[in-house]
Write an enzyme that holds these catalytic residues in place. Structure first.
Site, PDB file in Angstrom:
ATOM      1  N   CYS A 114       0.814  -1.222   0.000  1.00 59.63           N
ATOM      2  CA  CYS A 114       0.000   0.000   0.000  1.00 59.63           C
ATOM      3  C   CYS A 114       0.845   1.269   0.000  1.00 59.63           C
ATOM      4  CB  CYS A 114      -0.953   0.004   1.181  1.00 59.63           C
ATOM      5  SG  CYS A 114      -2.123  -1.353   1.133  1.00 59.63           S
ATOM      6  N   HIS A 251      -3.233   7.415   1.614  1.00 61.67           N
ATOM      7  CA  HIS A 251      -3.622   6.073   1.178  1.00 61.67           C
ATOM      8  C   HIS A 251      -4.990   5.770   1.772  1.00 61.67           C
ATOM      9  CE1 HIS A 251      -3.944   1.888   0.521  1.00 61.67           C
ATOM     10  NE2 HIS A 251      -3.727   1.552   1.776  1.00 61.67           N
ATOM     11  N   ASN A 281     -10.013  -0.067  -0.622  1.00 65.65           N
ATOM     12  CA  ASN A 281      -8.557   0.026  -0.556  1.00 65.65           C
ATOM     13  C   ASN A 281      -7.970  -0.576  -1.832  1.00 65.65           C
ATOM     14  OD1 ASN A 281      -5.834  -0.302  -0.035  1.00 65.65           O
ATOM     15  ND2 ASN A 281      -6.102  -1.112   2.026  1.00 65.65           N
TER      16      ASN A 281
HETATM   17  N1  ACO Z   1     -18.785  -8.345   8.471  1.00 67.57           N
HETATM   18  C1  ACO Z   1     -19.345  -8.593   9.668  1.00 67.57           C
HETATM   19  N2  ACO Z   1     -18.622  -8.888  10.757  1.00 67.57           N
HETATM   20  C2  ACO Z   1     -17.292  -8.905  10.633  1.00 67.57           C
HETATM   21  C3  ACO Z   1     -16.644  -8.655   9.420  1.00 67.57           C
HETATM   22  C4  ACO Z   1     -17.455  -8.352   8.301  1.00 67.57           C
HETATM   23  N3  ACO Z   1     -16.939  -8.093   7.082  1.00 67.57           N
HETATM   24  N4  ACO Z   1     -15.311  -8.743   9.603  1.00 67.57           N
HETATM   25  C5  ACO Z   1     -15.127  -9.037  10.900  1.00 67.57           C
HETATM   26  N5  ACO Z   1     -16.309  -9.143  11.511  1.00 67.57           N
HETATM   27  C6  ACO Z   1     -16.574  -9.481  12.906  1.00 67.57           C
HETATM   28  C7  ACO Z   1     -15.431 -10.237  13.538  1.00 67.57           C
HETATM   29  O1  ACO Z   1     -15.527 -11.620  13.247  1.00 67.57           O
HETATM   30  C8  ACO Z   1     -15.672  -9.951  15.004  1.00 67.57           C
HETATM   31  O2  ACO Z   1     -16.705 -10.793  15.463  1.00 67.57           O
HETATM   32  P1  ACO Z   1     -16.628 -11.453  16.931  1.00 67.57           P
HETATM   33  O3  ACO Z   1     -16.594 -10.287  17.863  1.00 67.57           O
HETATM   34  O4  ACO Z   1     -17.879 -12.256  16.976  1.00 67.57           O
HETATM   35  O5  ACO Z   1     -15.366 -12.244  16.925  1.00 67.57           O
HETATM   36  C9  ACO Z   1     -16.199  -8.514  15.000  1.00 67.57           C
HETATM   37  O6  ACO Z   1     -16.650  -8.262  13.650  1.00 67.57           O
HETATM   38  C10 ACO Z   1     -15.147  -7.485  15.341  1.00 67.57           C
HETATM   39  O7  ACO Z   1     -13.960  -7.803  14.602  1.00 67.57           O
HETATM   40  P2  ACO Z   1     -12.677  -6.917  14.681  1.00 67.57           P
HETATM   41  O8  ACO Z   1     -11.659  -7.465  13.759  1.00 67.57           O
HETATM   42  O9  ACO Z   1     -12.317  -6.748  16.110  1.00 67.57           O
HETATM   43  O10 ACO Z   1     -13.276  -5.548  14.107  1.00 67.57           O
HETATM   44  P3  ACO Z   1     -12.607  -4.157  14.047  1.00 67.57           P
HETATM   45  O11 ACO Z   1     -13.466  -3.163  14.699  1.00 67.57           O
HETATM   46  O12 ACO Z   1     -11.155  -4.187  14.410  1.00 67.57           O
HETATM   47  O13 ACO Z   1     -12.694  -3.846  12.482  1.00 67.57           O
HETATM   48  C11 ACO Z   1     -11.207  -3.811  10.587  1.00 67.57           C
HETATM   49  C12 ACO Z   1     -12.011  -4.677  11.549  1.00 67.57           C
HETATM   50  C13 ACO Z   1     -12.202  -2.969   9.795  1.00 67.57           C
HETATM   51  C14 ACO Z   1     -10.429  -4.692   9.656  1.00 67.57           C
HETATM   52  C15 ACO Z   1     -10.269  -2.911  11.423  1.00 67.57           C
HETATM   53  O14 ACO Z   1      -9.471  -3.672  12.275  1.00 67.57           O
HETATM   54  C16 ACO Z   1      -9.402  -2.093  10.574  1.00 67.57           C
HETATM   55  O15 ACO Z   1      -9.824  -1.156   9.964  1.00 67.57           O
HETATM   56  N6  ACO Z   1      -8.095  -2.386  10.515  1.00 67.57           N
HETATM   57  C17 ACO Z   1      -7.178  -1.709   9.677  1.00 67.57           C
HETATM   58  C18 ACO Z   1      -6.809  -2.645   8.638  1.00 67.57           C
HETATM   59  C19 ACO Z   1      -6.821  -2.085   7.270  1.00 67.57           C
HETATM   60  O16 ACO Z   1      -7.427  -1.110   6.921  1.00 67.57           O
HETATM   61  N7  ACO Z   1      -6.091  -2.774   6.455  1.00 67.57           N
HETATM   62  C20 ACO Z   1      -5.967  -2.441   5.102  1.00 67.57           C
HETATM   63  C21 ACO Z   1      -4.673  -2.838   4.617  1.00 67.57           C
HETATM   64  S1  ACO Z   1      -3.413  -2.025   5.489  1.00 67.57           S
HETATM   65  C22 ACO Z   1      -3.399  -0.555   4.957  1.00 67.57           C
HETATM   66  O17 ACO Z   1      -3.712  -0.328   3.845  1.00 67.57           O
HETATM   67  C23 ACO Z   1      -2.990   0.450   5.926  1.00 67.57           C
END
Ligand code: ACO
Length: 324
Positions: A114, A251, A281
């Protein structure tokens, strides 16, 4: 007087097919509400069968060249930032070079996931500053959806395909932040976090392409800190203030990362170009796609100060401060 790399044209290309969240919710256990609330993403674009990263890259390049009133024969260097090359080798840049009809010049790919566009921009800027080339085409292009496991709801909702490009031309400046062109780039990496965001395949390890895996919370935590640090670094290096920045072109990973970073920097949220809702993304393509959006809709104007920043797998991160 010093040499500067001036942005002469910006272009982009998105595949025709739009995939709204509802289409994914029909395949995996997710919902439009969850995706919008946690990421800000409403839809993404997806390349057609038989449409490769090089096809997107060539269309974005042609657009940027026409904006610069140039064509392929005016180029000395092509750098493509991509994590999703058409083939393991040769570089996707070779296909772009052939399509633009410019044989014999320098062309290669850069892989920093990224952060790829900021890395590629920095490499091209250094070629220009060293006097080795007079012009360069820098492309960020991805068919990132090809790396997704469509059964993994934690990753498959986050990414999209697309390409963006800028044309750089050698110019001159006084060596101050008033100059037009790339004022600075700052690049970083920390391979201790290799496993936090990775694709579990590759020619050397598994001989397969593999799928994206991510420890989302860890990525989020590091992203906000690293991005704010690299923005401050750019500001301090150029002796400007955050208020001098006209536009932040980050980004586009996640709306919450964008909001948290702007908040940490005390940056007016109205100065942030946001496309993650429309594009999701797109990895190395997201910054030039957002830059193109801001230029096309008239928000980003010649003479304005634009700060680009990115963080991605590796971890890698970095920034570029540019006067348009
Ligand atoms: N739909 C519904 N539920 C979901 C989904 C989905 N697509 N994905 C995860 N969940 C559930 C999980 O299973 C979990 O359920 P549980 O509590 O029963 O176990 C719950 O949602 C919470 O999951 P978390 O992973 O804790 O959710 P979080 O609030 O952290 O959000 C996310 C996840 C959006 C990925 C967040 O961590 C994030 O934004 N991270 C940054 C990562 C990113 O943007 N990466 C891109 C590449 S890196 C870059 O470009 C910088």
């Amino acid at each position: 007087m010093i040499r500067r790399s001036v942005i002469a044209g910006v272009g982009a290309y998105l595949p025709e097919r739009v995939v709204p969240n509802a289409e994914l919710a029909a395949k995996v256990d997710t919902s439009d509400d969850w995706i919008v609330e946690r990421t800000g993403i409403k839809q993404r674009y997806m390349a057609a069968e038989g449409e490769f990263t090089s096809h997107l890259a060539i269309k974005a390049a042609t657009h940027a060249l026409s904006r610069a009133n140039m064509d392929g024969k005016d180029l000395d260097l092509i750098v493509v930032a991509t994590t999703t090359p058409d083939n393991t080798f040769p570089a996707t840049a070779a296909k772009v070079q052939a399509a633009l009809g410019r044989s014999g010049i320098i062309a290669f790919d850069v892989q920093a996931v990224c952060s790829g566009f900021v890395y590629a921009l920095s490499v091209a800027d250094n070629f220009i500053k060293a006097g080795q080339v007079e012009s360069a085409l820098v492309i960020g292009a991805e068919t990132f959806t090809r790396l997704l496991d469509w059964n993994d709801r934690t990753t498959c909702v986050l990414f999209g395909d697309g390409a963006g490009a800028v044309v750089l031309q050698a110019g001159q400046g006084e060596g101050t932040a008033k100059d037009r062109g790339i004022l600075s780039t700052h690049l970083h990496s920390d391979g201790r976090y290799y496993d936090m965001l990775m694709v579990d395949g590759g020619p050397s390890s598994t001989q397969t392409t593999g799928h994206v895996h991510m420890k989302g919370r860890e990525v989020f935590r590091h992203a906000v800190v690293n991005l704010a640090d690299t923005v401050r670094e750019a500001i301090e290096h150029n002796q400007v203030t955050i208020d001098d920045v006209d536009w932040l072109v980050p980004h586009q990973a996640n709306r919450r990362i964008l909001d948290s970073t702007a908040d940490k920097l005390n940056l007016d949220p109205a100065k942030v170009i946001i496309t993650v809702d429309q594009h999701a993304n797109t990895s190395a393509a997201s910054i030039p796609l957002a830059l193109n959006q801001g230029v096309t809709d008239g928000r980003i104007k010649p003479g304005q100060l634009v700060l680009m920043e990115a963080m991605g797998g590796g971890f890698t991160w970095g920034s570029a401060l540019v006067r348009m």
